[in-house]
Design a protein around this motif. Structure first.
Motif, PDB file in Angstrom:
ATOM      1  N   LYS A  44      70.102 -48.538   5.489  1.00 33.59           N
ATOM      2  CA  LYS A  44      69.854 -49.834   4.865  1.00 33.59           C
ATOM      3  C   LYS A  44      68.866 -50.676   5.656  1.00 33.59           C
ATOM      4  CE  LYS A  44      72.644 -53.848   3.538  1.00 33.59           C
ATOM      5  NZ  LYS A  44      71.710 -54.787   4.067  1.00 33.59           N
ATOM      6  N   ASN A  45      69.000 -50.667   6.963  1.00 30.27           N
ATOM      7  CA  ASN A  45      68.223 -51.575   7.812  1.00 30.27           C
ATOM      8  C   ASN A  45      67.017 -50.946   8.499  1.00 30.27           C
ATOM      9  OD1 ASN A  45      69.817 -54.194   7.808  1.00 30.27           O
ATOM     10  ND2 ASN A  45      71.391 -52.667   8.177  1.00 30.27           N
ATOM     11  N   ARG A  46      66.910 -49.633   8.506  1.00 35.27           N
ATOM     12  CA  ARG A  46      65.788 -48.977   9.180  1.00 35.27           C
ATOM     13  C   ARG A  46      64.864 -48.226   8.232  1.00 35.27           C
ATOM     14  NH1 ARG A  46      67.018 -52.036  12.945  1.00 35.27           N
ATOM     15  NH2 ARG A  46      67.939 -51.322  14.873  1.00 35.27           N
ATOM     16  N   GLY A  47      65.375 -47.808   7.077  1.00 38.57           N
ATOM     17  CA  GLY A  47      64.543 -47.051   6.150  1.00 38.57           C
ATOM     18  C   GLY A  47      64.347 -45.626   6.623  1.00 38.57           C
ATOM     19  N   VAL A  48      65.320 -44.751   6.344  1.00 36.84           N
ATOM     20  CA  VAL A  48      65.300 -43.377   6.821  1.00 36.84           C
ATOM     21  C   VAL A  48      64.861 -42.423   5.720  1.00 36.84           C
ATOM     22  CG1 VAL A  48      67.089 -43.849   8.545  1.00 36.84           C
ATOM     23  CG2 VAL A  48      67.752 -43.008   6.278  1.00 36.84           C
ATOM     24  N   ARG A  49      64.603 -41.189   6.116  1.00 43.01           N
ATOM     25  CA  ARG A  49      64.220 -40.175   5.124  1.00 43.01           C
ATOM     26  C   ARG A  49      65.374 -39.893   4.168  1.00 43.01           C
ATOM     27  NH1 ARG A  49      62.058 -34.074   6.295  1.00 43.01           N
ATOM     28  NH2 ARG A  49      61.795 -33.530   4.119  1.00 43.01           N
ATOM     29  N   PHE A  50      66.602 -39.805   4.723  1.00 39.07           N
ATOM     30  CA  PHE A  50      67.772 -39.567   3.900  1.00 39.07           C
ATOM     31  C   PHE A  50      69.010 -40.020   4.653  1.00 39.07           C
ATOM     32  CE2 PHE A  50      71.083 -37.341   1.604  1.00 39.07           C
ATOM     33  CZ  PHE A  50      70.636 -37.419   0.303  1.00 39.07           C
TER      34      PHE A  50
END
Length: 153
Positions: A44-50
């Motif tokens: 939610k807060n970092r923006g990850v691949r999955f």
């Protein structure tokens, strides 16, 4: 979570495990139970691949000002950096917290049988110890296909 994350990154660095520098969009995160909430927080807060959640996520609301969703405020507030299409979850309907997890999936925007999947009355015995539905989401070999559907898209 930030402290745990900083500690983890320092440990990995000290042990010569290379990670993409500050590029969260290349990392997959997952967790079980409380770890599922941590994985969701990172997504939610970092923006990850999955982001993958096994037997979770959920966080109790503030008991003084619980709000309308009966879940911790951070679930409903901005940012939401990882799109729902890059999130997955797996839960057993025999998990004591099943209803809270399903409510969280709705708040997050996950759709059943598309982003989140469930096992029916999952229990498992490793020969010595009976495993309840909560632990079965990570331990039961028979549920590997559902874990894969949730986590490896």
């Amino acid at each position: 979570i930030d402290f745990r994350l900083t500690s983890l990154l320092a440990y990995l660095d000290a042990n010569h495990v290379a990670l993409p520098p500050s590029d969260w969009s290349k990392l997959r995160v997952s967790g079980h139970s409380q770890g599922a909430s941590m994985a969701y927080w990172l997504a939610k807060n970092r923006g990850v691949r999955f982001g993958c959640f096994l037997g979770g996520p959920f966080d109790a609301p503030d008991p003084v000002n619980p709000g309308p969703d009966r879940i911790a405020d951070w679930f409903t507030t901005e940012p939401h950096l990882t799109p729902v299409t890059r999130l997955g979850a797996f839960v057993a309907n025999s998990d004591d917290n099943y209803q809270q997890f399903v409510r969280a999936y709705g708040i997050i925007g996950l759709t059943r049988d598309r982003e989140w999947f469930e096992a029916n009355q999952a229990t498992y015995s490793d020969g010595a110890v009976a495993i309840d539905g909560h632990a079965a989401t990570v331990k039961d070999p028979a549920l590997a296909g559902l874990r894969a559907k949730a986590c490896f898209r």
